[in-house]
Write a protein that holds these residues in place. Structure first.
Motif, PDB file in Angstrom:
ATOM      1  N   TYR A  16       0.842  -1.196   0.000  1.00  0.00           N
ATOM      2  CA  TYR A  16       0.000   0.000   0.000  1.00  0.00           C
ATOM      3  C   TYR A  16       0.881   1.253   0.000  1.00  0.00           C
ATOM      4  O   TYR A  16       0.658   2.188  -0.767  1.00  0.00           O
ATOM      5  N   GLY A  64       2.416   1.960  -3.307  1.00  0.00           N
ATOM      6  CA  GLY A  64       1.496   2.202  -4.410  1.00  0.00           C
ATOM      7  C   GLY A  64       1.173   0.961  -5.213  1.00  0.00           C
ATOM      8  O   GLY A  64       0.590   1.057  -6.292  1.00  0.00           O
ATOM      9  N   TRP A  87      -1.199  -1.429  -5.094  1.00  0.00           N
ATOM     10  CA  TRP A  87      -2.431  -1.731  -4.380  1.00  0.00           C
ATOM     11  C   TRP A  87      -3.019  -3.081  -4.772  1.00  0.00           C
ATOM     12  O   TRP A  87      -3.621  -3.753  -3.927  1.00  0.00           O
ATOM     13  N   LEU A 144      -7.576   0.034   1.926  1.00  0.00           N
ATOM     14  CA  LEU A 144      -7.508   0.008   0.465  1.00  0.00           C
ATOM     15  C   LEU A 144      -8.867   0.355  -0.147  1.00  0.00           C
ATOM     16  O   LEU A 144      -8.934   1.117  -1.119  1.00  0.00           O
ATOM     17  N   ALA A 154      -9.390   4.060   0.263  1.00  0.00           N
ATOM     18  CA  ALA A 154      -8.558   4.836  -0.648  1.00  0.00           C
ATOM     19  C   ALA A 154      -9.085   4.787  -2.076  1.00  0.00           C
ATOM     20  O   ALA A 154      -8.870   5.711  -2.861  1.00  0.00           O
ATOM     21  N   ARG A 155      -9.778   3.705  -2.412  1.00  0.00           N
ATOM     22  CA  ARG A 155     -10.346   3.578  -3.760  1.00  0.00           C
ATOM     23  C   ARG A 155     -11.775   4.098  -3.847  1.00  0.00           C
ATOM     24  O   ARG A 155     -12.443   3.933  -4.863  1.00  0.00           O
ATOM     25  N   ARG A 198       1.124   7.663  -3.395  1.00  0.00           N
ATOM     26  CA  ARG A 198      -0.240   8.187  -3.320  1.00  0.00           C
ATOM     27  C   ARG A 198      -0.291   9.430  -2.440  1.00  0.00           C
ATOM     28  O   ARG A 198      -0.922  10.437  -2.790  1.00  0.00           O
ATOM     29  N   GLU A 199       0.370   9.381  -1.282  1.00  0.00           N
ATOM     30  CA  GLU A 199       0.396  10.541  -0.406  1.00  0.00           C
ATOM     31  C   GLU A 199       1.086  11.722  -1.075  1.00  0.00           C
ATOM     32  O   GLU A 199       0.661  12.879  -0.943  1.00  0.00           O
ATOM     33  N   ALA A 237      -2.730   8.651  -9.405  1.00  0.00           N
ATOM     34  CA  ALA A 237      -4.072   8.221  -8.995  1.00  0.00           C
ATOM     35  C   ALA A 237      -4.608   7.139  -9.926  1.00  0.00           C
ATOM     36  O   ALA A 237      -5.226   6.168  -9.483  1.00  0.00           O
ATOM     37  N   ASP A 260      -6.807   5.207  -7.198  1.00  0.00           N
ATOM     38  CA  ASP A 260      -7.331   6.078  -6.146  1.00  0.00           C
ATOM     39  C   ASP A 260      -8.445   6.944  -6.741  1.00  0.00           C
ATOM     40  O   ASP A 260      -8.198   8.015  -7.276  1.00  0.00           O
ATOM     41  N   ARG A 261      -9.672   6.499  -6.635  1.00  0.00           N
ATOM     42  CA  ARG A 261     -10.796   7.205  -7.245  1.00  0.00           C
ATOM     43  C   ARG A 261     -11.045   8.575  -6.611  1.00  0.00           C
ATOM     44  O   ARG A 261     -11.236   9.575  -7.325  1.00  0.00           O
ATOM     45  N   LEU A 317      -9.013  10.651  -5.172  1.00  0.00           N
ATOM     46  CA  LEU A 317      -7.985  11.598  -5.600  1.00  0.00           C
ATOM     47  C   LEU A 317      -8.170  11.955  -7.070  1.00  0.00           C
ATOM     48  O   LEU A 317      -8.038  13.130  -7.464  1.00  0.00           O
TER      49      LEU A 317
END
Length: 1015
Positions: A681, A684, A686, A716, A719-720, A869-870, A901, A906-907, A909
């Motif tokens: 995670y 990245g 995922w 997860l 985040a998605r 991602r961050e 993203a 990552d939806r 974001l």
């Protein structure tokens, strides 16, 4: 009329037989087209319903197709099951049929596998491996791999009969195989008597566990119909039966196939029409019709166990060989006894007949027969197999009611069970020894030594030179109960043992029992175990160094690190290492050194701490200590992840999975997979994280590793953008963790998920409450890596809801709590320094004071620390502050963030980036960097879909009439929707609602694509 006892015609069961033969097709029998996937089947039914006949028909078909068939039955001796008996018997058959293949499959592991199949290697009297749950797991793993290797080149059908008699170790091994077998042309079939499985029968929870496994097919045999009884009678009688006979037999037998056979035989033998009312009477009448010697033999066989060897029978009956053979011929001819398939002994044709004969024994007859069995076996131990001798002798002497003989025999059998890692059977035998203790003569007890019968005596402070004590038995039984998962029984024994040790003035032994109680209380969910550890620490305080003292200190410091770390923890860890070295207990020393290294990293000595950790880990691997190998490879990746070294953690995890898999440590492997999910995670990756977490849930034997994996799946999903899936995983994680020991390693990630779900639903107050509950008592240094993402999520919530009237109550207090929490968190490594910078920027955004410089600093802090991602989220924030002054740089940042993203999925974001671009009239289309995820429609602030549509039009400045026309509703309905929206958002008017929607970028711009400015 010819009369047979068994119908030559296979009656009914066509559907059940097709399920069994279908398994042969799926497993890949020649010509079946199967893919070679292992098959597991469970066949249940009442006694006499026809399980054996069904299995025989299926095995005949398997042999016809070229399969190798190995059958093993659970052996009952009195009321006892023989440890691993069906596996030993089946493996012995494979050894006979495929000697070269089995030898090749067992190569290098013969000593360990000899616990199941002694023919593989000689075994030392006290065993050749350590003792623990991990050692048993390794035996199970080696057995699974052995079967898979043999089944790689042959179709193997493994049948395990009579699970209702199975010992706990057999059940555990079978469950392990059902859970872990993944390859090879192997069919495993197990049978059991359902009418024996009463509410408290130990097989019942086992069956419930198998029902949850989708890989296990279950077949329940029902009784015959009248037509099927008709066909069965025709086969038995070799003629068409009269209708009245069919009716009478069907009514009496109620469709039970065995009862039909016995009733048909009774009628054919000329019994009167008034048949006996019970089958037991029928069976006893048939036995009583035998000659006197044959009756005697039947009674002796009934008490000897499921099967009795010919030589042992000859010795016990005390008949001449000619007389015994004649008696056996009569019993076999009457179809009461059968010769075993290996030709070595005899058994009853049906267990119901054996039970009827055994129940008819006179009160003094049973002990007398058991005594003769025991005396014969003592006089000639070669009468039974080596792996059965100790257990059977112990059972015979126990049921003979001779304590002087029974106590040493039971203790010897308990040692055998321990060597074979059959801990449940060891516990039962030790409980029997405790029962016999007071009844045995003093001179017998005085001649017993701990060195011969106890293994934990060095760890619990026992002197091997003194006679065996009752406390020694209790210590052995406590460990056996813990290792066999009989924790309730073990806790009762440990509690009693601690009390007795205190009364006898033995503080070391009392402290040892207190540590065992700590482990059991924690495992049972009765608390965090500190009361027990504190008592143990108090008991050893002031005593000279010992193995018990070192173990207590190591466990205390491990508990303190997780629950209440402080400066004294380092000192305690160093003392534990020192004491362990003084008494040459290297395993305890390595455990304490590892904890010491972790504490050093927590305290900031990262290089020194990691060096200590790696040195302890490498030594444990060289020594082959499974329990430490599992523990170290679970905790070291967590330490590395906490230091922001995610890739190093993943590299180490690969080795850890291989080692834990090699030793069969399923729980440790599940923990490691959970940490792999966490590190993937962070990196990245995922999809890899989801795969690892799902594997962890499947492999875990206990709830905590399942809980940790569920947390990773929840994060997860969140985040998605799938809040519903995250909520489901959150509920699962909480159920797995329970409430008895709320460790911050679990409570902080759970709070992070809860906060995220509440924020996604627009429940600001609930999100704040989740954060406040998590940090109410402060955050301990060892869990700062879990605290920083939680604090960042709380700060982001406040920044995102700035200006939302519904969020204003309690806002100042929430921001103050976040700021106070931040001041207590350490940021000793770059990744958490980056999070600190990010949190500061979010707090400034929450008050409308953030600038491009704040986000540029956070952007720079994330360079080179991973966490893509961050980093993308920070770049998005930076781009949003740059838009008014530098659209070109902002667009470049958004494109890079959008690519990340899209890559990780990552939806939320991606939606944020797309809405930012649309609001600014930018296009991000630039090769492959365009976001593939469309913006979400709707704000997610607790509004209904219709209210979202209305708010969209309010944000465009439409009047109620215009809204009504656009949505084909009445102006009055539009007005009601607007009023509801204002109330839910906590705003005073339409203009404020429109401003809020625009500021939060809740909807895409109404401008068309032609109005966008290409960057």
């Amino acid at each position: 009329m010819e009369t047979r006892s068994v119908s030559p015609v296979f009656v009914g069961r066509a559907g059940e037989l097709s399920v069994l033969t279908g398994a042969l097709d799926r497993v890949g029998c020649p010509g079946s087209g199967g893919q070679g996937e292992p098959q597991a089947l469970l066949v249940g039914g009442e006694a006499g319903v026809g399980k054996t006949r069904l299995i025989e028909e299926a095995l005949a078909e398997a042999r016809r197709r070229g399969a190798v068939v190995a059958v093993g039955g659970c052996v009952e001796i009195g009321a006892d099951g023989l440890p691993f008996a069906p596996f030993s018997s089946a493996l012995r058959t494979l050894h006979r049929l495929l000697p070269e293949e089995l030898a090749a499959a067992a190569l290098g592991q013969e000593d360990e596998l000899a616990r199941l199949l002694p023919e593989l290697a000689p075994r030392s009297p006290r065993g050749d491996a350590g003792r623990g749950e991990d050692d048993r797991a390794r035996l199970f793993e080696l057995t699974a791999r052995l079967l898979e290797r043999i089944a790689a080149d042959h179709v193997v059908v493994l049948v395990l009969e009579d699970l209702h008699w199975a010992d706990a170790s057999t059940r555990h091994l079978l469950a392990y195989l059902f859970r872990t077998l993944r390859r090879g042309r192997l069919v495993v079939v197990a049978t059991y008597r359902s009418d024996d499985v009463h509410r408290r029968h130990p097989l019942r929870p086992f069956l419930a566990e198998l029902d949850r496994m989708r890989t296990v097919q279950r077949i329940e045999l029902t009784r015959f119909t009248r037509d099927e009884v008709h066909h069965q009678l025709a086969g038995i009688l070799a003629a068409e039966p009269e209708a009245t006979m069919v009716d009478r037999v069907f009514d009496r037998s109620d469709g039970n196939a065995f009862f039909v056979e016995e009733l048909a035989r009774s009628i054919a033998d000329g019994s009167p029409c008034g048949l006996p009312d019970s089958l037991r009477d029928i069976l006893l009448v048939r036995v009583e019709a035998l000659p006197e010697d044959a009756q005697k033999v039947a009674r002796i066989v009934a008490e000897g166990g499921s099967t009795v060897e010919y030589g042992l029978l000859l010795a016990v009956t005390r008949l001449s060989e000619d007389d015994l053979i004649e008696a056996l011929r009569s019993a076999v001819g009457a179809n009461i006894l059968l010769a075993t398939t290996d030709g070595d002994g005899y058994r009853f044709r049906h267990s119901l007949a054996r039970e009827a004969v055994a129940d008819d024994l006179l009160p003094g007859e049973r002990p007398r027969i058991n005594r003769r069995y025991a005396e014969a076996l003592e006089a000639d131990p070669a009468l039974v197999r080596d792996d059965e001798r100790a257990t059977r002798l112990a059972s015979y002497w126990y049921h003979a009611q001779v304590p002087a003989k029974a106590l040493p025999a039971v203790l010897r059998a308990s040692v055998e069970a321990r060597i074979r890692h059959a801990y449940a059977e060891q516990l039962r035998l030790l409980e029997r020894a405790m029962e016999l203790w007071d009844a045995a003569p003093d001179d017998i007890r005085g001649g017993l030594r701990p060195l011969d019968y106890a293994e934990v005596y060095p760890a619990c402070g026992c002197d091997p030179a003194t006679p065996l004590r009752f406390l020694d038995l209790m210590a052995e039984a406590t460990v056996a109960g813990r290792l066999s998962s009989e924790r309730e029984r073990a806790l009762k024994i440990a509690t009693r043992g601690r009390r007795m040790a205190v009364d006898e003035g033995d503080p070391l032994r009392a402290a040892w029992f207190a540590v065992e109680r700590y482990r059991l209380v924690s495992a049972l969910g009765r608390g965090d175990g500190w009361a027990e550890l504190a008592e143990a620490q108090s008991l050893v305080r002031g005593l000279p160094p010992s193995a018990v003292h070192a173990e207590v200190l190591a466990e205390v410091v491990g508990w303190q690190r997780l629950h209440a770390p402080g400066p004294e923890s380092l000192e305690t860890a160093e003392r534990a290492v020192s004491y362990a070295r003084m008494v040459s207990e290297e395993e305890i020393e390595l455990k304490a050194r590892f904890i010491l290294g972790v504490l050093m990293t927590d305290a900031g000595d990262i290089d020194g701490g990691l060096a200590e950790i790696h040195a302890a880990r490498e030594r444990a691997v060289r020594l082959g200590l499974p329990s430490l190998i599992g523990r170290f490879h679970v905790n070291l990746p967590a330490v590395l992840e906490g230091l922001g070294r995610s890739q190093q953690a993943v590299d180490l995890i690969t080795e850890g999975i291989a080692l834990t898999h090699h030793y069969g440590l399923l729980d440790s492997e599940a923990w490691i997979l959970g940490y792999l999910a966490e590190s993937c995670y962070s990196l990245g990756r995922w999809d890899d994280a989801v795969t690892a977490a799902e594997q962890a849930v499947r492999k875990a034997l206990s709830p905590r590793p399942r809980g940790y994996a569920a947390v990773q799946l929840a994060l997860l999903a969140l985040a998605r953008g799938d809040a519903a899936a995250a909520a489901g995983q959150l509920a699962a994680a909480r159920a797995h963790f329970g409430t008895h020991d709320p460790m911050p390693q679990s409570s902080l990630p759970l709070a992070r998920v809860e906060l995220g779900i509440a924020a996604a639903d627009g429940r600001v107050a609930d999100a704040r409450a989740a954060f406040a509950d998590a940090v109410r008592d402060g955050v301990q240094p060892c869990v700062h890596r879990y605290a920083w993402p939680l604090v960042r999520a709380a700060a982001t919530l406040e920044a995102d809801t700035r200006g939302l009237p519904a969020a204003e109550p309690g806002r100042a207090e929430a921001l103050d709590l976040i700021r106070r929490t931040v001041t207590t968190l350490a940021a000793a490594v770059p990744v958490w320094q980056a999070h600190e910078t990010w949190v500061r920027a979010e707090l400034r955004r929450a008050t409308g004071e953030d600038t491009a410089a704040d986000w540029a600093e956070a952007d720079a802090a994330f360079d080179g620390v991973g966490f893509p991602r961050e980093h993308a989220m920070v770049r998005t924030r930076r781009a949003q502050t740059l838009l008014p002054v530098d659209r070109e740089q902002a667009t470049a940042l958004l494109r890079r963030a959008a690519a990340t993203a899209q890559r990780v999925g990552d939806r939320p974001l991606a939606e944020d980036i797309a809405l930012t671009a649309q609001s600014a009239r930018l296009t991000l289309a630039s090769g492959d960097s365009a976001p593939a995820i469309a913006p979400r429609q709707g704000p997610g602030l607790g509004l209904t879909p219709r209210e979202e549509d209305v708010l969209r039009l309010v944000a465009d400045g439409r009047s109620n009439r215009q809204i009504a026309e656009a949505l084909y509703i009445s102006p009055k309905t539009a007005s009601v929707h607007v009023s509801n929206i204002l109330a839910k958002l906590g705003v005073s008017g339409r203009g404020e609602a429109a401003a809020l929607a625009h500021r939060l970028r809740l909807f895409p711009s109404s401008s068309g694509p032609d109005d966008r400015v290409s960057a």
